[in-house]
Design an enzyme around this catalytic site. Structure first.
Site, PDB file in Angstrom:
ATOM      1  N   LYS A 131       0.858  -1.190   0.000  1.00 49.44           N
ATOM      2  CA  LYS A 131       0.000   0.000   0.000  1.00 49.44           C
ATOM      3  C   LYS A 131       0.892   1.237   0.000  1.00 49.44           C
ATOM      4  O   LYS A 131       1.816   1.369   0.814  1.00 49.44           O
ATOM      5  CB  LYS A 131      -0.867  -0.021   1.252  1.00 49.44           C
TER       6      LYS A 131
HETATM    7  O1  G3P Z   1      -8.997   1.762   4.360  1.00 46.91           O
HETATM    8  C1  G3P Z   1      -8.925   3.095   4.755  1.00 46.91           C
HETATM    9  C2  G3P Z   1      -9.902   3.298   5.844  1.00 46.91           C
HETATM   10  O2  G3P Z   1      -9.509   2.523   6.937  1.00 46.91           O
HETATM   11  C3  G3P Z   1     -10.081   4.679   6.297  1.00 46.91           C
HETATM   12  O3  G3P Z   1     -11.268   4.682   7.013  1.00 46.91           O
HETATM   13  O4  G3P Z   1     -12.909   5.487   8.623  1.00 46.91           O
HETATM   14  O5  G3P Z   1     -10.490   6.099   8.892  1.00 46.91           O
HETATM   15  O6  G3P Z   1     -11.837   7.097   7.080  1.00 46.91           O
HETATM   16  P1  G3P Z   1     -11.641   5.921   7.937  1.00 46.91           P
END
Ligand code: G3P
Length: 214
Positions: A83
């Site tokens: 990633k």
């Molecule tokens: O895969 C990326 C994701 O984990 C981000 O999620 O909820 O932190 O915006 P969030």
């Protein structure tokens, strides 16, 4: 649409995997911190548990550092996807990793042109963050539609991996648009099961069965 699980919590991954709902796993520094365990040990365990792709995020901001990290991460399992952040250096790293035959996931994508650049660099997955766009009053799902159109227009193989998923509606919209993958937090995955008619239906069947079970 494939379901990846967006967590580094081994017990949550096992639980979802037992239901056949884990085509892959995505992690990031925040999720590793949340899991509270050693990074390498956690990724190795996930990679043995799940046969699908396991995304591991690089922390360097320059391509050289990203490639060095990738070399280490690729030793942690047969199914590791590297990633990489959306940046000029990130795209250099993706180009190189892709030419070496390694899978990549470009993260922190917030615009269709960033997705186009990632595809041109040869990314395996692009991760547009829909929830974070919604958080700032932009329609996250509009981005998914735009990327779908662009990738279809030019027949790019890069897969749209919808990230920052916050609700079952995000999943429904992603599947309707034709996203390839959605990476889902464990709690959101379980929410899919909830329906009042399913719950009342189960209750009624069990109640009626009591009449003839004796
Ligand atoms: O895969 C990326 C994701 O984990 C981000 O999620 O909820 O932190 O915006 P969030």
């Amino acid at each position: 649409m494939q379901f990846f699980i967006d967590t580094a919590d081994i017990s949550a991954i096992k639980k979802a995997n037992d239901m056949g709902l884990v085509n892959g796993v995505t992690t990031n520094p925040t999720l590793i911190k949340k899991a509270g365990r050693d990074h390498e040990a956690t990724i190795r365990e996930i990679s043995e548990l799940i046969s699908g792709p396991v995304s591991v995020e690089t922390l360097s901001e320059d391509a050289e550092g990203m490639l060095k990290e990738a070399k280490t991460y690729l030793k942690w399992g047969k199914n590791i996807v590297i990633k990489v952040i959306m940046s000029p250096e990130g795209m250099k790293a993706v180009r190189e990793l892709s030419s070496q035959g390694h899978k990549t996931n470009v993260t922190l994508c917030f615009s269709p042109l960033q997705a186009l650049i990632a595809a041109k660099a040869g990314a395996t997955y692009i991760s547009p963050f829909v929830g974070r766009l919604d958080d700032i009053s932009h329609y996250g799902m509009e981005l998914i539609s735009q990327i779908r159109d662009i990738y279809d227009n030019y027949e790019f193989d890069t897969q749209i991996l919808v990230a920052s998923v916050r609700s079952p509606i995000h999943l429904l919209d992603a599947a309707t648009i034709g996203a390839d993958v959605a990476t889902v937090p464990p709690a959101t995955l379980m929410q899919i099961f909830n329906h009042p008619l399913t719950e009342s239906g189960i209750k009624a069947f069990l109640e009626d069965a009591k009449a003839w079970q004796k």
